[in-house]
Design a protein around this motif. Structure first.
Motif, PDB file in Angstrom:
ATOM      1  N   LEU A  66       3.234  -4.663 -20.127  1.00  0.00           N
ATOM      2  CA  LEU A  66       2.611  -4.552 -21.452  1.00  0.00           C
ATOM      3  C   LEU A  66       3.652  -4.497 -22.567  1.00  0.00           C
ATOM      4  CD1 LEU A  66      -0.286  -2.029 -20.745  1.00  0.00           C
ATOM      5  CD2 LEU A  66      -0.476  -4.482 -21.242  1.00  0.00           C
ATOM      6  N   ALA A  67       4.736  -3.765 -22.342  1.00  0.00           N
ATOM      7  CA  ALA A  67       5.795  -3.681 -23.339  1.00  0.00           C
ATOM      8  C   ALA A  67       6.465  -5.041 -23.542  1.00  0.00           C
ATOM      9  CB  ALA A  67       6.831  -2.638 -22.917  1.00  0.00           C
ATOM     10  N   THR A  68       6.654  -5.771 -22.454  1.00  0.00           N
ATOM     11  CA  THR A  68       7.248  -7.106 -22.562  1.00  0.00           C
ATOM     12  C   THR A  68       6.335  -8.040 -23.343  1.00  0.00           C
ATOM     13  OG1 THR A  68       8.389  -6.796 -20.464  1.00  0.00           O
ATOM     14  CG2 THR A  68       8.146  -9.056 -21.243  1.00  0.00           C
ATOM     15  N   GLY A  69       5.052  -7.973 -23.075  1.00  0.00           N
ATOM     16  CA  GLY A  69       4.096  -8.801 -23.811  1.00  0.00           C
ATOM     17  C   GLY A  69       4.063  -8.451 -25.286  1.00  0.00           C
ATOM     18  N   GLU A  83       0.819  -1.215   0.000  1.00  0.00           N
ATOM     19  CA  GLU A  83       0.000   0.000   0.000  1.00  0.00           C
ATOM     20  C   GLU A  83       0.850   1.261   0.000  1.00  0.00           C
ATOM     21  OE1 GLU A  83      -0.825   0.351   4.733  1.00  0.00           O
ATOM     22  OE2 GLU A  83      -1.903  -1.213   3.623  1.00  0.00           O
ATOM     23  N   HIS A  84       2.160   1.124   0.191  1.00  0.00           N
ATOM     24  CA  HIS A  84       3.047   2.284   0.257  1.00  0.00           C
ATOM     25  C   HIS A  84       3.665   2.631  -1.101  1.00  0.00           C
ATOM     26  CE1 HIS A  84       2.626   2.248   4.553  1.00  0.00           C
ATOM     27  NE2 HIS A  84       3.017   0.978   4.591  1.00  0.00           N
ATOM     28  N   ASP A  85       3.383   1.854  -2.109  1.00  0.00           N
ATOM     29  CA  ASP A  85       3.911   2.147  -3.442  1.00  0.00           C
ATOM     30  C   ASP A  85       3.109   3.268  -4.071  1.00  0.00           C
ATOM     31  OD1 ASP A  85       5.782   0.162  -3.182  1.00  0.00           O
ATOM     32  OD2 ASP A  85       4.559  -1.353  -4.187  1.00  0.00           O
ATOM     33  N   SER A  86       3.811   4.116  -4.811  1.00  0.00           N
ATOM     34  CA  SER A  86       3.121   5.249  -5.434  1.00  0.00           C
ATOM     35  C   SER A  86       2.430   4.803  -6.722  1.00  0.00           C
ATOM     36  CB  SER A  86       4.113   6.373  -5.744  1.00  0.00           C
ATOM     37  OG  SER A  86       4.954   5.985  -6.808  1.00  0.00           O
ATOM     38  N   ILE A  87       1.556   5.649  -7.225  1.00  0.00           N
ATOM     39  CA  ILE A  87       0.830   5.352  -8.457  1.00  0.00           C
ATOM     40  C   ILE A  87       1.798   5.284  -9.644  1.00  0.00           C
ATOM     41  CG2 ILE A  87       0.268   7.751  -8.990  1.00  0.00           C
ATOM     42  CD1 ILE A  87      -2.070   4.777  -9.511  1.00  0.00           C
ATOM     43  N   LEU A  88       2.889   6.062  -9.589  1.00  0.00           N
ATOM     44  CA  LEU A  88       3.875   6.022 -10.670  1.00  0.00           C
ATOM     45  C   LEU A  88       4.592   4.667 -10.721  1.00  0.00           C
ATOM     46  CD1 LEU A  88       5.431   9.599 -10.479  1.00  0.00           C
ATOM     47  CD2 LEU A  88       3.858   8.691 -12.179  1.00  0.00           C
ATOM     48  N   GLN A  89       4.886   4.109  -9.561  1.00  0.00           N
ATOM     49  CA  GLN A  89       5.518   2.796  -9.534  1.00  0.00           C
ATOM     50  C   GLN A  89       4.579   1.731 -10.090  1.00  0.00           C
ATOM     51  OE1 GLN A  89       6.563   2.671  -5.379  1.00  0.00           O
ATOM     52  NE2 GLN A  89       8.751   2.905  -5.860  1.00  0.00           N
ATOM     53  N   LEU A  90       3.328   1.781  -9.705  1.00  0.00           N
ATOM     54  CA  LEU A  90       2.356   0.814 -10.196  1.00  0.00           C
ATOM     55  C   LEU A  90       2.178   0.956 -11.708  1.00  0.00           C
ATOM     56  CD1 LEU A  90      -0.355   1.028  -7.396  1.00  0.00           C
ATOM     57  CD2 LEU A  90       1.292  -0.802  -7.790  1.00  0.00           C
ATOM     58  N   THR A  91       2.103   2.197 -12.185  1.00  0.00           N
ATOM     59  CA  THR A  91       1.953   2.442 -13.623  1.00  0.00           C
ATOM     60  C   THR A  91       3.184   1.944 -14.377  1.00  0.00           C
ATOM     61  OG1 THR A  91       0.618   4.381 -13.107  1.00  0.00           O
ATOM     62  CG2 THR A  91       1.490   4.226 -15.340  1.00  0.00           C
ATOM     63  N   GLY A  92       4.356   2.181 -13.815  1.00  0.00           N
ATOM     64  CA  GLY A  92       5.584   1.724 -14.451  1.00  0.00           C
ATOM     65  C   GLY A  92       5.633   0.218 -14.596  1.00  0.00           C
ATOM     66  N   VAL A  93       5.230  -0.502 -13.562  1.00  0.00           N
ATOM     67  CA  VAL A  93       5.218  -1.961 -13.612  1.00  0.00           C
ATOM     68  C   VAL A  93       4.236  -2.454 -14.676  1.00  0.00           C
ATOM     69  CG1 VAL A  93       4.604  -4.037 -12.317  1.00  0.00           C
ATOM     70  CG2 VAL A  93       5.996  -2.266 -11.249  1.00  0.00           C
ATOM     71  N   VAL A  94       3.067  -1.846 -14.738  1.00  0.00           N
ATOM     72  CA  VAL A  94       2.064  -2.236 -15.731  1.00  0.00           C
ATOM     73  C   VAL A  94       2.576  -1.957 -17.141  1.00  0.00           C
ATOM     74  CG1 VAL A  94      -0.238  -1.708 -16.618  1.00  0.00           C
ATOM     75  CG2 VAL A  94       0.110  -2.022 -14.166  1.00  0.00           C
ATOM     76  N   LEU A  95       3.170  -0.789 -17.348  1.00  0.00           N
ATOM     77  CA  LEU A  95       3.697  -0.454 -18.671  1.00  0.00           C
ATOM     78  C   LEU A  95       4.834  -1.390 -19.082  1.00  0.00           C
ATOM     79  CD1 LEU A  95       3.651   3.445 -18.635  1.00  0.00           C
ATOM     80  CD2 LEU A  95       2.150   1.895 -19.893  1.00  0.00           C
ATOM     81  N   LEU A  96       5.701  -1.735 -18.164  1.00  0.00           N
ATOM     82  CA  LEU A  96       6.775  -2.683 -18.472  1.00  0.00           C
ATOM     83  C   LEU A  96       6.216  -4.059 -18.825  1.00  0.00           C
ATOM     84  CD1 LEU A  96       9.559  -1.842 -15.879  1.00  0.00           C
ATOM     85  CD2 LEU A  96       9.663  -1.592 -18.344  1.00  0.00           C
TER      86      LEU A  96
END
Length: 83
Positions: free
Chosen positions: A18-21, A3-16
């Motif tokens: 998607l890019a990998t896929g 719960e302490h992760d920022s929205i930018l970190q979560l977005t970065g993980v999702v984008l990575l």
């Protein structure tokens, strides 16, 4: 994720992810296309290049004099010894 992760970190993980896929899907498509093209006849691989009209120049040979032959033999021996 915690719960302490920022929205930018979560977005970065999702984008990575998607890019990998997308990269994986693209790589699979390219490899499959390359395999399908490999089954074509060799004459159709480079259709943009003109066909070679004839063979290259003939092979030339020159007879060496005994002195030239001895010098060449000496060079081969020197190179064979590692000099």
């Amino acid at each position: 994720m915690s719960e302490h992760d920022s929205i930018l970190q979560l977005t970065g993980v999702v984008l990575l992810a998607l890019a990998t896929g997308a990269w994986t899907v693209g790589l699979i498509r390219v490899l499959r296309r390359g395999r399908a093209e490999a089954s074509w006849p060799a004459t159709d691989r480079l259709p943009g290049l003109p066909r070679q009209q004839g063979a290259g120049p003939g092979v030339e040979a020159v007879e060496l004099t005994p002195a030239e032959r001895a010098a060449f033999t000496g060079l081969v021996r020197r190179f064979g010894e590692g000099h």
